[in-house]
Write a protein that holds these residues in place. Structure first.
Motif, PDB file in Angstrom:
ATOM      1  N   GLN A   1      -0.338 -24.697   2.652  1.00  0.00           N
ATOM      2  CA  GLN A   1      -1.909 -25.184   3.059  1.00  0.00           C
ATOM      3  C   GLN A   1      -2.293 -26.791   2.333  1.00  0.00           C
ATOM      4  OE1 GLN A   1      -5.449 -23.034   1.968  1.00  0.00           O
ATOM      5  NE2 GLN A   1      -6.367 -23.381   3.874  1.00  0.00           N
ATOM      6  N   TYR A   2      -2.098 -26.389   0.961  1.00  0.00           N
ATOM      7  CA  TYR A   2      -2.321 -27.619   0.172  1.00  0.00           C
ATOM      8  C   TYR A   2      -1.290 -28.659   0.100  1.00  0.00           C
ATOM      9  CZ  TYR A   2      -6.123 -24.807  -2.190  1.00  0.00           C
ATOM     10  OH  TYR A   2      -7.107 -24.274  -2.280  1.00  0.00           O
ATOM     11  N   THR A   3      -0.159 -28.538   0.637  1.00  0.00           N
ATOM     12  CA  THR A   3       0.924 -29.212   0.822  1.00  0.00           C
ATOM     13  C   THR A   3       0.673 -30.316   1.865  1.00  0.00           C
ATOM     14  OG1 THR A   3       2.758 -27.974  -0.434  1.00  0.00           O
ATOM     15  CG2 THR A   3       3.453 -29.737   0.974  1.00  0.00           C
ATOM     16  N   TYR A   4       0.504 -29.466   3.023  1.00  0.00           N
ATOM     17  CA  TYR A   4      -0.052 -30.316   4.364  1.00  0.00           C
ATOM     18  C   TYR A   4      -1.300 -31.136   4.067  1.00  0.00           C
ATOM     19  CZ  TYR A   4      -1.816 -30.286   8.897  1.00  0.00           C
ATOM     20  OH  TYR A   4      -2.565 -30.722  10.269  1.00  0.00           O
ATOM     21  N   TYR A   5      -2.285 -30.410   3.488  1.00  0.00           N
ATOM     22  CA  TYR A   5      -3.267 -31.208   3.366  1.00  0.00           C
ATOM     23  C   TYR A   5      -3.173 -32.523   2.454  1.00  0.00           C
ATOM     24  CZ  TYR A   5      -6.177 -27.198   4.579  1.00  0.00           C
ATOM     25  OH  TYR A   5      -6.696 -26.113   5.503  1.00  0.00           O
ATOM     26  N   ALA A   6      -2.319 -32.545   1.416  1.00  0.00           N
ATOM     27  CA  ALA A   6      -2.048 -33.728   0.619  1.00  0.00           C
ATOM     28  C   ALA A   6      -1.113 -34.777   1.672  1.00  0.00           C
ATOM     29  CB  ALA A   6      -1.081 -33.135  -0.581  1.00  0.00           C
ATOM     30  N   ALA A   7      -0.184 -34.163   2.373  1.00  0.00           N
ATOM     31  CA  ALA A   7       0.565 -34.971   3.074  1.00  0.00           C
ATOM     32  C   ALA A   7      -0.238 -35.652   4.385  1.00  0.00           C
ATOM     33  CB  ALA A   7       1.591 -34.218   3.770  1.00  0.00           C
TER      34      ALA A   7
END
Length: 151
Positions: free
Chosen positions: A25-31
């Motif tokens: 989730q956080y990786t997706y949001y950052a990207a």
């Protein structure tokens, strides 16, 4: 294996799947964060990833120590594209995790697993900090005005 220990292991695997999901989730949001919020929120989301990875590693090791097999499958992650939705989804995930860990502490104490109970308290501290960061942003009047314009 005793039934209560099996239930704990199964529940820890649910927690593990959700920690994996948090990393995703956080990786997706950052990207995927775009626009004016990119500079502020890309590092904000990236900062959460190592904590969630550490939680996942701890849970995996405990599951294995207790005779279980750690899952490799993350819980589902809802793909959203608007900052408000990202923050709301992250806040909900953190809140759900806190509740699950409180239940897990009760299970650990019932089984006499003091170290696990104490460590889960530490994880609750981390997750509460994450939750409160999301909450403070969502309650900020400037963001509320901006989000109101987007709806």
């Amino acid at each position: 294996m005793e039934q209560k220990m099996k239930e704990l292991i199964d529940d820890l695997n649910i927690d593990l799947a959700n920690e994996y999901a948090a990393v995703i989730q956080y990786t997706y949001y950052a990207a995927t964060i775009k626009g004016i919020h990119y500079e502020m929120f890309k590092p904000f989301f990236e900062k959460e990833i190592p904590d969630e990875q550490g939680h996942a590693l701890y849970l995996s090791e405990k599951i294995s120590t207790y005779g279980g097999t750690p899952t490799t499958t993350p819980a589902p992650v809802k793909q959203v594209t608007e900052l408000k939705d990202m923050l709301m989804e992250a806040r909900k995930a953190e809140q759900d995790t806190i509740q699950r860990y409180k239940t897990r502490i009760e299970q650990a104490e019932e089984l006499g697993l003091k170290e696990l109970a104490i460590k889960l308290e530490d994880l609750i501290v981390d997750e509460t900090e994450h939750f409160e960061r999301m909450e403070r942003i969502l309650q900020d009047a400037r963001f509320q005005r901006e989000f109101a314009h987007q709806e």
